[in-house]
Design an enzyme around this catalytic site. Sequence first.
Site, PDB file in Angstrom:
ATOM      1  N   LYS A  22       0.836  -1.204   0.000  1.00  0.00           N
ATOM      2  CA  LYS A  22       0.000   0.000   0.000  1.00  0.00           C
ATOM      3  C   LYS A  22       0.871   1.255   0.000  1.00  0.00           C
ATOM      4  CE  LYS A  22      -3.783  -0.430   2.215  1.00  0.00           C
ATOM      5  NZ  LYS A  22      -4.379  -0.921   3.458  1.00  0.00           N
ATOM      6  N   ARG A  91      -3.234   3.085   8.421  1.00  0.00           N
ATOM      7  CA  ARG A  91      -3.581   1.799   7.800  1.00  0.00           C
ATOM      8  C   ARG A  91      -2.386   0.875   7.792  1.00  0.00           C
ATOM      9  NH1 ARG A  91      -8.073   3.097   3.868  1.00  0.00           N
ATOM     10  NH2 ARG A  91      -8.175   5.348   3.992  1.00  0.00           N
ATOM     11  N   GLY A 100      -8.768  -7.353   4.120  1.00  0.00           N
ATOM     12  CA  GLY A 100      -9.600  -7.463   5.308  1.00  0.00           C
ATOM     13  C   GLY A 100      -8.893  -7.999   6.534  1.00  0.00           C
ATOM     14  N   MET A 102      -6.023  -6.845   8.088  1.00  0.00           N
ATOM     15  CA  MET A 102      -5.414  -5.890   9.011  1.00  0.00           C
ATOM     16  C   MET A 102      -6.327  -4.672   9.102  1.00  0.00           C
ATOM     17  SD  MET A 102      -2.382  -7.500   9.364  1.00  0.00           S
ATOM     18  CE  MET A 102      -0.872  -6.609   9.335  1.00  0.00           C
ATOM     19  N   ARG A 335      -3.445  -0.873  -6.346  1.00  0.00           N
ATOM     20  CA  ARG A 335      -2.583  -2.061  -6.374  1.00  0.00           C
ATOM     21  C   ARG A 335      -2.962  -2.846  -7.614  1.00  0.00           C
ATOM     22  NH1 ARG A 335      -5.999  -5.213  -1.713  1.00  0.00           N
ATOM     23  NH2 ARG A 335      -7.850  -5.199  -2.972  1.00  0.00           N
ATOM     24  N   HIS A 451     -16.325  -7.259   1.170  1.00  0.00           N
ATOM     25  CA  HIS A 451     -15.364  -8.201   1.770  1.00  0.00           C
ATOM     26  C   HIS A 451     -15.590  -9.606   1.222  1.00  0.00           C
ATOM     27  CE1 HIS A 451     -14.072 -11.067   4.900  1.00  0.00           C
ATOM     28  NE2 HIS A 451     -13.043 -10.222   5.013  1.00  0.00           N
ATOM     29  N   ARG A 629       5.495 -50.200 -15.387  1.00  0.00           N
ATOM     30  CA  ARG A 629       6.172 -50.599 -14.163  1.00  0.00           C
ATOM     31  C   ARG A 629       5.784 -52.027 -13.794  1.00  0.00           C
ATOM     32  NH1 ARG A 629       4.951 -47.400  -8.749  1.00  0.00           N
ATOM     33  NH2 ARG A 629       3.055 -48.655  -8.802  1.00  0.00           N
ATOM     34  N   GLU A 762      12.912 -44.258  -5.385  1.00  0.00           N
ATOM     35  CA  GLU A 762      11.868 -43.937  -4.407  1.00  0.00           C
ATOM     36  C   GLU A 762      12.242 -44.368  -2.995  1.00  0.00           C
ATOM     37  OE1 GLU A 762       8.152 -45.805  -5.565  1.00  0.00           O
ATOM     38  OE2 GLU A 762       9.168 -47.600  -6.292  1.00  0.00           O
ATOM     39  N   SER A 781      13.030 -42.755 -12.684  1.00  0.00           N
ATOM     40  CA  SER A 781      11.805 -41.986 -12.471  1.00  0.00           C
ATOM     41  C   SER A 781      11.620 -41.856 -10.962  1.00  0.00           C
ATOM     42  CB  SER A 781      10.610 -42.693 -13.104  1.00  0.00           C
ATOM     43  OG  SER A 781       9.441 -41.945 -12.871  1.00  0.00           O
ATOM     44  N   GLY A 783       9.954 -41.724  -7.698  1.00  0.00           N
ATOM     45  CA  GLY A 783       8.672 -42.042  -7.067  1.00  0.00           C
ATOM     46  C   GLY A 783       8.600 -41.224  -5.801  1.00  0.00           C
ATOM     47  N   THR A 784       8.185 -39.978  -5.968  1.00  0.00           N
ATOM     48  CA  THR A 784       8.279 -39.061  -4.819  1.00  0.00           C
ATOM     49  C   THR A 784       7.238 -39.355  -3.741  1.00  0.00           C
ATOM     50  OG1 THR A 784       7.082 -37.520  -6.209  1.00  0.00           O
ATOM     51  CG2 THR A 784       9.454 -37.157  -5.960  1.00  0.00           C
ATOM     52  N   ASN A 785       6.240 -40.196  -4.064  1.00  0.00           N
ATOM     53  CA  ASN A 785       5.298 -40.585  -2.993  1.00  0.00           C
ATOM     54  C   ASN A 785       6.044 -41.447  -1.985  1.00  0.00           C
ATOM     55  OD1 ASN A 785       3.375 -39.426  -4.669  1.00  0.00           O
ATOM     56  ND2 ASN A 785       2.781 -41.390  -5.567  1.00  0.00           N
ATOM     57  N   ASP A 786       6.673 -42.503  -2.487  1.00  0.00           N
ATOM     58  CA  ASP A 786       7.426 -43.361  -1.577  1.00  0.00           C
ATOM     59  C   ASP A 786       8.668 -42.655  -1.048  1.00  0.00           C
ATOM     60  OD1 ASP A 786       6.226 -45.909  -1.035  1.00  0.00           O
ATOM     61  OD2 ASP A 786       6.335 -46.283  -3.188  1.00  0.00           O
ATOM     62  N   CYS A 849       7.307 -39.439 -11.315  1.00  0.00           N
ATOM     63  CA  CYS A 849       5.939 -39.925 -11.529  1.00  0.00           C
ATOM     64  C   CYS A 849       5.139 -39.968 -10.230  1.00  0.00           C
ATOM     65  CB  CYS A 849       5.933 -41.276 -12.219  1.00  0.00           C
ATOM     66  SG  CYS A 849       6.765 -42.565 -11.275  1.00  0.00           S
ATOM     67  N   TYR A 869      11.382 -34.914 -17.639  1.00  0.00           N
ATOM     68  CA  TYR A 869       9.918 -34.873 -17.735  1.00  0.00           C
ATOM     69  C   TYR A 869       9.270 -34.994 -16.362  1.00  0.00           C
ATOM     70  CZ  TYR A 869       9.889 -39.983 -17.223  1.00  0.00           C
ATOM     71  OH  TYR A 869      10.045 -41.254 -16.756  1.00  0.00           O
TER      72      TYR A 869
HETATM   73  C1  PEP Z   1       5.701 -43.181  -5.972  1.00  0.00           C
HETATM   74  O1  PEP Z   1       6.031 -43.853  -4.996  1.00  0.00           O
HETATM   75  O2  PEP Z   1       5.879 -41.965  -6.060  1.00  0.00           O
HETATM   76  C2  PEP Z   1       5.018 -43.835  -7.107  1.00  0.00           C
HETATM   77  C3  PEP Z   1       4.735 -43.155  -8.183  1.00  0.00           C
HETATM   78  O3  PEP Z   1       4.637 -45.105  -6.930  1.00  0.00           O
HETATM   79  P1  PEP Z   1       3.351 -45.560  -6.133  1.00  0.00           P
HETATM   80  O4  PEP Z   1       2.576 -44.331  -5.776  1.00  0.00           O
HETATM   81  O5  PEP Z   1       2.599 -46.466  -7.024  1.00  0.00           O
HETATM   82  O6  PEP Z   1       3.963 -46.246  -4.957  1.00  0.00           O
HETATM   83 MG    MG Z   2       6.115 -45.981  -5.202  1.00  0.00          MG
END
Ligand code: PEP
Ligand code: MG
Length: 898
Positions: A22, A91, A100, A102, A335, A451, A629, A762, A781, A783-786, A849, A869
């Site tokens: 501001k 202000r 809204g 502050m 703004r 608001h 896989r 992973e 690849s 496996g960012t979940n695991d 993935c 990728y």
């Molecule tokens: C992972 O682990 O990121 C993955 C893609 O494999 P999944 O989710 O099937 O374990």
């Molecule tokens: Mg996995």
Amino acid sequence: MVRYVYDFHEGGRDLADLLGGKGANLAEMTRLSLPVPPGFIVTTEACRAFLTTGAEPEGMSREVSQHLTALEESAGRRLGQPDDPLLLSVRSGARFSMPGMMETVLDIGLNDDSVLGLAKASGNERFAWDSYRRLVQMFGTTVMGVDSALFEQAMTFLKETRDVPDDVHLDANDLAQLVETYKNVIHLETGEYFPQSPAEQLRRAILAVFESWNGERARLYRRREHIPDDLGTAVTVQRMVYGNLGPDSGSGVAFTRDPATGRAGLYGDYLSNAQGEDVVAGIRNTVPLAELERLDTRSYRELRAHLRTLESHYRDLCDIEFTIERGRLWMLQTRVGKRTAEASFAIAAELVDEELITPAESLARVSGDGLARLMFPRFDASATGEALAHGLPASPGAAVGAVVFDSAEAVRRAAAGEKVVLVRQETTPDDLPGMVAAQAVLTSRGGKTSHAAVVARGMGKVCVCGAEELTVDIEVRRFTTRDGTVVEEGTVISVDGSAGAVYPGAAPLVDSEVMRYLETGEQGERAAGVVDAVAGALRQADGIRRLEVRANADTPEDAARARRFGAQGIGLCRTEHMFLGERRKLVEEMILATTDAARDRALDALLPLQRQDFISILEAMNGLPVTIRLLDPPLHEFLPDRTELAVRIAATEARGDTPDPHDTELLDAVSRMHEENPMLGLRGVRLGLVVPGLVAMQVRAIAEAVVERTRAGGSPEAEIMVPLVGAVEELRIERDEVERVLAVVSEESGIPVSCPVGTMIELPRAALTAGRIAEEAEFFSFGTNDLTQTTWGFSRDDVEAAFFSAYLDKGVFAASPFETLDREGVGRLVGLAVAEGRATRPDLKIGVCGEHGGDPESVHFFHTAGLDYVSCSPFGVPVARLEAGRAALSETEESDSR
Ligand code: PEP
Ligand code: MG
């Protein structure tokens, strides 16, 4: 020496970190010679110092006094001067706008004496008392912490006693009486008197703004928006101008284009004889700006010219607050304005057409989150029936939910899994938790800049506001429509934020035009503008992105959809889904087999089914890579539940019958295979190494599918991926088996089948030994979940429900690491694996993935980490394409991704 105070003449928009958004924009407007009332800014640095030490930093109050003296000299009046007081507004203004959140205090400098001076000097007694009652009210709530409802009740009571519809009809005597009531309220509630010293008012107001940085609402908003907690807020102190001096005065809000649709043209709300806060609070109903043209043509034209100046200077949609004081226009704030997702795409495209920005800049101004929002369905106009009510289309989209009348109820029901619509006369910052919890917000008062509207748009939440025909009765928890229909709490309604309509019941939904375009390449009529803009942005992103975008898909239908959405291959085809349904029986037989012959029979029966799966997917993705896989989950997942089986057997025995021998055999197998931590047990590559024939069957199915597609004239591009590898030795053994089978099928068919063989990264050990693993892997690849699960030691299936909300509340992390990649920990492993993998094998292809492949913020990380990728759900593909383009852009261009 550190300076804590800047005059408006000294700053500019480049100093937003120090002066707050501001303050920096007021300085910028001053620099552009727009009519800005003079003032000064106390910096965010002063706020940070105050929050750290609990005291004003040394020198701050001296600087404030010096700037105040300068302001007084230029005005020819002193702050609170009894016969003709200079009055100030105070202000908050942080680096990022926090609508809204502050508080503002107007009319600092008024007291029991100067109110009389103001009445005389202005020749308007009513105005003087109205200003004083505003000061006492705002100061009481913001600075002294009195519940605002107490002031509102006093106001309502007075209006009822005087039998007037709104505050404009209260006269000077009424307002003077109200001031006394308000002062009593303050004394009763706090034990303190409203301070009569103007200097003390100013000092306390500045410190209250600092303190409000750590208010609950502000913290909630910051957490939602991922705004760091340590930025602090600046304070702007500005000479008051008055919109409440009579019918030739007023206040308004304006946008340089429509923030809901992006359509060009002046747009806003105006309220005559009112101060700025009245416009946003929705206390009285505003009129559109076009009406101002009739009321005060000169000011309107001047305003239009200033808006043009601002839009071409900022090269973006600007929103402003203005006040007209007895026919003289003043600009109080500007703004770069918040907007809906639809408007952000439309405006970015229009500004390119108008040659105000480059196509690259336009890409920086749209976002994957916005695109995802546009892919949601809308109501089917032909099937919604008669509307219950109409209001202003404040924030687009379609939402269905049960009516609730307060924030706490919204939060309570939403936590129990119910979809709700928050209905209020108007919203205040206190309603924020309820707005977060609700699917939509519906108010009976207030304009598109109220608001409710501003906050809902910021959140991407459906909102209809100013539905005046509704009588909302919070006390008895119901609203009544114009024709007398009563809607009780808990009743389901449908809210169309694009059309500004409310319907009874759950109205049917239709797909969005953007989705239709993405699916078919065709454009509908209604939203051609936004569809064109989305198409243009995706084209632009595709032209510059370095990351390829693939999809996670394991059916031909999903594969085909992903391809239509622009996927450049399949990054993860999970084969376990092909082991379910009718095939579960065959999997059971394989698991229960006690002889090689019995196991081979089961595997032989599975083979043609698997082969057909792969043929269909390779056909759908003809010419594009398909990463298949090998089986990942523990085998007992394909067997019946242990408890269920045991109960069935026990019940049969209890009846005196003999249990089915198949059940007994299954129970034995399930018990044998039972694991306390199956996610850390016999799964992934470990299965392949210990279950004979499984890998061979899957690889044969893949290889034979490749042969079949090749014979059919196709270009199958299968890649074979091994899950959950932790050591190069595991991969080496599995890979040997894969290659053996590929060679056999090549030999049998006379068609050479060679598929790249790679692995998921992973497990932390895989990342830490990636240099070794790359000896055997042609691609990685992530496996960012695991990898997130095993790096944090968080069970991915349990923790989100168990304690993530507490972790988010306590600030352990700002977003779930299962949604947005944890750069500091998991990201470090990714970086290490990329570097060491490529050191071994420079042409190593690397992707991701896990779910993070479709998360906008994580896509930027993967770009920077040098991946080839990202792979995400088919619906995430357009979002990932856009974000991959934006990521490439931010490497070279200054882009504000917020
Ligand atoms: C992972 O682990 O990121 C993955 C893609 O494999 P999944 O989710 O099937 O374990
Ligand atoms: Mg996995």
